[in-house]
Every structure is written in C-alpha cells, then in structure tokens.
Design a protein around this motif. Sequence first.
Motif, PDB file in Angstrom:
ATOM      1  N   ALA A   1      44.783  41.894  20.764  1.00  0.00           N
ATOM      2  CA  ALA A   1      43.760  42.641  20.030  1.00  0.00           C
ATOM      3  C   ALA A   1      43.094  43.696  20.893  1.00  0.00           C
ATOM      4  O   ALA A   1      42.769  44.791  20.410  1.00  0.00           O
ATOM      5  N   ILE A   2      42.884  43.410  22.198  1.00  0.00           N
ATOM      6  CA  ILE A   2      42.158  44.359  23.055  1.00  0.00           C
ATOM      7  C   ILE A   2      42.915  45.675  23.161  1.00  0.00           C
ATOM      8  O   ILE A   2      42.349  46.765  22.987  1.00  0.00           O
ATOM      9  N   SER A   3      44.215  45.593  23.425  1.00  0.00           N
ATOM     10  CA  SER A   3      45.021  46.810  23.521  1.00  0.00           C
ATOM     11  C   SER A   3      45.045  47.564  22.195  1.00  0.00           C
ATOM     12  O   SER A   3      44.917  48.801  22.159  1.00  0.00           O
TER      13      SER A   3
ATOM     14  N   LYS B   1      38.474  41.475  30.783  1.00  0.00           N
ATOM     15  CA  LYS B   1      37.929  42.700  31.388  1.00  0.00           C
ATOM     16  C   LYS B   1      39.028  43.452  32.127  1.00  0.00           C
ATOM     17  O   LYS B   1      39.047  44.695  32.148  1.00  0.00           O
ATOM     18  N   GLU B   2      39.938  42.704  32.719  1.00  0.00           N
ATOM     19  CA  GLU B   2      41.069  43.328  33.399  1.00  0.00           C
ATOM     20  C   GLU B   2      41.954  44.066  32.395  1.00  0.00           C
ATOM     21  O   GLU B   2      42.454  45.158  32.673  1.00  0.00           O
ATOM     22  N   LEU B   3      42.158  43.463  31.218  1.00  0.00           N
ATOM     23  CA  LEU B   3      42.944  44.119  30.174  1.00  0.00           C
ATOM     24  C   LEU B   3      42.257  45.400  29.700  1.00  0.00           C
ATOM     25  O   LEU B   3      42.906  46.394  29.376  1.00  0.00           O
TER      26      LEU B   3
ATOM     27  N   GLY C   1      40.245  51.488  29.192  1.00  0.00           N
ATOM     28  CA  GLY C   1      39.013  51.401  28.411  1.00  0.00           C
ATOM     29  C   GLY C   1      37.914  52.274  28.978  1.00  0.00           C
ATOM     30  O   GLY C   1      37.152  52.913  28.226  1.00  0.00           O
ATOM     31  N   ILE C   2      37.816  52.342  30.308  1.00  0.00           N
ATOM     32  CA  ILE C   2      36.778  53.173  30.944  1.00  0.00           C
ATOM     33  C   ILE C   2      37.023  54.643  30.650  1.00  0.00           C
ATOM     34  O   ILE C   2      36.080  55.406  30.374  1.00  0.00           O
TER      35      ILE C   2
ATOM     36  N   TYR D   1      33.607  42.864  36.989  1.00  0.00           N
ATOM     37  CA  TYR D   1      34.986  43.000  37.455  1.00  0.00           C
ATOM     38  C   TYR D   1      35.004  44.165  38.443  1.00  0.00           C
ATOM     39  O   TYR D   1      34.864  45.331  38.068  1.00  0.00           O
ATOM     40  N   ASN D   2      35.163  43.855  39.747  1.00  0.00           N
ATOM     41  CA  ASN D   2      34.957  44.838  40.817  1.00  0.00           C
ATOM     42  C   ASN D   2      35.828  46.073  40.677  1.00  0.00           C
ATOM     43  O   ASN D   2      35.374  47.210  40.888  1.00  0.00           O
TER      44      ASN D   2
END
Length: 810
Positions: A459-461, A504-506, A511-512, A550-551
């Motif tokens: 779903a995230i993608s 968050k990695e996905l 996303g940014i 998430y660094n």
Amino acid sequence: NDLEKKQLKTLKKVVKHFENGLPLKKVAQISEILNLCAEKMHEQEAFTELLCELIKLFGLPFQKQKSSDETNYSFEVAQSIAQLGYLMRVPSSQVKIQICKSIVNFYDMELPGKLLSGYQPVSANYKIQMAEAGRLAEILVLSLALVENQLTEKLWLLKVLQHLSTSEISCRQMVKAQAASRLCLYLNGADPSGQLVFRSSDILWNLLENASKEEVVNQFRSLECVHTLKEVFVGLVMHGFQHCDLQLRNDLLVIATLLAENPAVPMIESGFAKVLIVLATFTEVKLPNPLVKGFKFTYTYEDFEMKKLLFNVIGILSKDPSAAQVNCLFFFVWTLQLLSENHVMPALLYYVKRNQKPGFPDWSAAQYEELQLHAIAVLTSVAPVLVDKYLSCQANTLLLVFLEWCIGQDPFFGHGNSFHGKSGRGNKLAQMRYSLRVLRSVVALYDDAVNVNLCDQGAISQLLDILKYAANKLKEKEGIVLLEIQANVLFILSVLCESDVHRKELFSCEGIDILIPFFEIDPSKLYSGLGYNRLLLSALDCLWSCVIGYNIAENYFIEKQGIFLLLDLLALNEKNLCNIILGILVEFSDNPKTTLHMHVWRGKRDQTAANLLIHLWRQEELELGVRRNQYGMIVDTKRPIATSFQKQQRVIPVPASCPSFAIMEISENIRAKIYSLFCKLGFENLPGLSAKDLVTLAIIQRYIDFKIGEVWSEICAELKEEFRPVTSDERTLKVTSALSESTGKAVAALQTKVLESQCHHEIQKEKKTYKKIQATCTQRELINKSWENFLIRTSNYEALKVGNLMEQKI
C-alpha cells in the motif's frame, strides 16, 4: 311544530339572502345560528339540510363594507371559523362532509356573480389567516378521532388538513395536537382507493418541512407508529406497481430515513430496520430472504431513487452514537449485528470495481456510477464499525486494485452528474476520492490487523504513486477534490508509518522527494479556501510520522534543505502551523545537522532563526497575557511567566496523577518548544539579536527554573488548603519560594544590565558619531580658509609676495 316550521322558513330566507356571500359583520350571528341548528338536529332532522346550507355560506367569499372591516371583525371571524371545526362533533356524515367542503373552498375561492349592494369581497387570503388565528388546524386534527371508522369523512378531513398543512402556522398547530402520530396510526386502514395513504403521507411531508422536524419525528417514537409505517411501506414494495405507488413508496422511505436518524425511534424492535437493510442488499447479495420474497427490481427511475435512499439508510444506521445514552449504544450493537448478518459489507464492496456491463437491462452507465459512488461513500461509515467483516471480505485488496484502476490509463468517461460525482466528469477522480475516504476511515482506527494487511499488499508504494498522480493533475488544474485526495493519502501514510521503522524505510527518499514541494507552497494559497491549509498540515504530519525516527530519511530531508523550508513556513507566523512546525524542529534537533542549518538560515531582512524564535515567544506571551513592561522586562518576580488565565484560577487540590494548571499550560502553548530549541542552539553568541531580544532571551534561558517555581507555588497553595505543614516542611517551602523569587530578581537585574549596556553602547556610538561630524566640520573650515588664501594671493600682488616668502622659509 308551528314554531319549528317558522324557524325553518326563516332559515331558508337567511340562506337565500346570503347566497352570494356573508358580510363580515353578520358572520358571528350566523355562527350562533349554526350552533342552535346543531342542537335542534337531535329533535328534528329537517334542520340537518338547512345546517348544511348555512355551513355552505362559509365556503363563499366574505364581504366587507369598509377596508377596516377585516381588522375590526377579525376576532369574531376567527372564532366563527374555529366553530366550524367544533361542529365536526355533530353525528351527521352530511354535515361533516359539508364542513370539509366549505373549508376546502377557502383555498379555491371563486368570486360571486352578484355582490350585496355597497359591499366588496375580502382579500384572497383573509379566510386562511382567520383559520390560522382560530387554530382550526389543531381542532380538526383532534377531530380525526370522530371519523376513525368513517372512510369517506376521514378522506374529506385529510383533504382539508392537506390544504391547511401548506401553512407554517397551521403545521405548528397540528404538531401541537400530535398530528404525526395520529396520522401514522391511520395509514394502515382499509381504503380501496389508496387516497388514505397518499393524503396522510403528503400531510406528514408538509409537517416535516414546515414545522419542527425534531418534534414531528419524536411523535413517531411509539412502537405502534413505526410498525404501522413498516406495514404500509412493505405493502407498497410488494404490491405497488403503478407509478404513483412507487412514488408514494419512496416518500415513505424518506420519512423512514428521518426516523432512523433518531436513536430513540424503535426501528430495530419493529423490524423496520431489518426490512430496509434486506432491501438495500437485495440485488447484490442474491440470497433468498422471506422478507422480500417475490419482490423484483424493475430498474425504473423510482427504483433507482429507492436504491439510493436505502443506501442512505444504511449509512445512518451505521453511525456510532458514542455520545448518546447507554440504551442507544445497546441498540447500536443490535444494528451492527443486523448489518453483519444481512451481508451489508459484501453488498457495498460489490461496487468497488469498474462497471463491466453498463446499460440495459440493469442500470445505465450514469446510474451505475452514481450508485457506485454512493455505495463507497456509505462504506466509509460502515467499514470502521464492521472491521472483522471488512477484513474477511478482503476489502483492502479490492480497494487497492480499484485505486490502481483509478490511476491507470484505461479509457473511462465519468458522468460526474451526482452529489458524489463532483469534479468526476470525464475522469476517475470521484472514485479515487471516495475509495481513499474508506481507507482513511479504517486506518484511523489504528487497528494492527488492518494496517498490516494494507502494508503487506504494497500500500505504501501505491499510495506514493497516487500522491504523484494527484500532484501532476493539480499542476494542470486546481481543484478541491485533488487537494482532498492528497491530504487523505498523506494521513494514511502518517498512520501506517508512525511507529514502524521498516515502513519509514519504504517511504524514505521517494516519499521525501514528494513531500518537499508541499513545503514550498505559495503562502497566498493558504487563504484561498480550497483546502491548501489542510493539505499543508497533512504534509507536516506525514513528515513527523514518516521521516522522524529513521536516520537515513532525516539526513536526506536535511540535505534537501528541509530545515530551511520549515523555518520559512515558521516565518509566515501562521498560528495553526507554528505549534506543529516547532514540534517537528524539536524532534529534528537531536540530529546535529539540524542546529547547523538553523544557524545558517536567514529569512527576510536577514532575520536569523534565534531572532524568529524570540519574536514568536514575545507574540505568544502577549496573547497569553503575561505581564511585561515596555522593554520586555519581568514585572512580577514571584510569577515571571504566569499567564493571565493561571492567575485567575483558584487553588483546586487534585490527585497526584492529575496535572496541575502549571503543567497543563506547557502543552497548550509553544514556549516549551522554543525553550527546547534554544537548548540545542545555545544561549550565547547568537547573531542578529537586539537588546530587546537579549532581554527576552534571558527569560527563555530560565524558563525551566520559573516553571519549577510555579509548580512549587501550586504545591504550597494546595497544602495550605488541606492542612498546615510541619515546621521543617514549612521552612523548606519558604526557602523554595524565596529561591524562585530570587531567580526572577536575578533575571530582572540581568535584563537591566543588558539595557544599561545597550544604552551605554548607544551613547558611545553617538559620541563617536559626533566626533566624526566635528572632524568633518573642522576639515571643511580648513579647506575654506585655504581657498580664501588662494584667492587673496591671486588678486593682491603684495599678498602673493608674502606668501612666496613664507613658502621659501618653510
């Protein structure tokens, strides 16, 4: 007998004399005669005919001699018309029907062929106004009980009430007489003509439109009323085939919808709710049910309207009465059981797909689209209350597949001609909008099963793809729907990624890159009313949930000048944005790169981050009513940062687990966040600060000390309210209070020193400037003198020789 004959003869003359209409001044006398005739009827039936003839006179136009007659005789006329209503008690069908006919004539008045000499007709609405003044509608509603078993008279009386119910005043009178409940109980009476249901439903409609809807609905609260309404409705559904029957069925369904909105109406106990739910899912579920055995959709326009109304009822029944009484919550549980048992979830999910076979013999393409959008809109309220059914029907999968179709290149020409089809003409935006609303509603439950199921299916993608699609569409043409789609996607992503590092990695870099443009928004668009304000808040929330923690994502956001963008937004000084932006900056401040970027940032007029934060602090204290003098210095050294609200509150002892006013105040304004940021930035060697800024910075630096002092002050006040402390504790409390006050005095002294230093610096600067001016003046005098000497030597030979001699000596 001779006397009665003379009376009858006289009455005939009266009727003959006024055959073209009654003068207003005679109406009261004729009304008295009516009462006398009604009494005589018990003794002599011959008076019945003449009583009807006299009543017929009230159906003719009244006549007046002067314009003032309408006002002068208004009371007598209103009482006389009311008397007509009271005459319904006369045990004669002929009289009752004539009364009704005369009142109906109020609304269809024909001028007489001949007027009395010197008279003219009253104004057209005069009789209606007098009927309202005499409360005729209320009287006639109460008269329904007198014709309960007389169908013809009942139908005539309902016809009269139909006319009267077109007036708001009469409708209020009818509601006062419990007209809704009385009419509902008569709906199921025997009537081959069908007029009984038609006229009653029309009156009920008028009552709902012209009177208080809440009062009318409350009159349906009895189980008997709802059961009667259900029986009539079911009869029309199963046996009504004519066009008028189908329309009447839909009218009753609208009334049922209004009843369903009131939790106190026994829709479940009467079985009405179950009938409506079964009908709503009849064509989609295709399971045999005895409640609708033999019923078939004809796919007419009336059936289409009925389908939409049934969907609307499901949406109303699924609303959680969380603020209602306990018994309403109990009935809500029953409702959920009905929705689950009658397969509402699969019936609604049936529409989460493209229309494979539009047109005859089912719904047309436009009708299917409207039903589709309506079903998905209802699913938004049903899905959160039937989560187990939602998951068992694989609703997430269906919605994601449907959303993939929405952003696909398949040709589709939406009609966009319905309430839910806004901005959907020629595209799939309406379908996308309502599908995302469903996802938002279930994701907002924070149910792990739902969220895990969504993320496992990618779903995230997919949501990021939708976000890019909507952003590209928005560049072509702005629209509320596109802004809402983006805001909902951002919210869903926020919830999914909030507490999971892997998600968050996905989201991460892709996303940014999508988020960054939201923070570069034109400030003027925030006031456009289209929804950019909400979109920006959603983007900030998404940043907080999907990036912070998430660094790699944090570093990437900072490298993309994200901190600069946040400070630019903060500099806009938007009240609803400042709190969340400061919170995000506080979270980012654990990253050492953040403070470096904050030191480097410059706003308009070369404003620094420190200056911006101090400006926000001063503005916040001004709104909170914190006392400061004209230079921003501390005024009250005992409570230096107390707000006006805190000072107004009296001491209220609370348990240790409950936060006091001093603690609650921290979360209710931005001062704590500004203090936290300065703890990272440092309090010394900050560029771009004026003396006033330094005065404020001295307060910010000791914020935590002042806050501790406030808490101790509250402890002291609470102790004094409850009991007297022991000597050692009292001494400790006094020392603590004195320490807090001394801190305030120390800060005030430091502020004074800063201002004095600034004043001394300004004086020195002024002296230096004065010396420059003085030196400039001296230099100018020397130049002027040299020029004068040159002129003298040029014009005077003796002076020239003296000058040359002086130069030789030198």
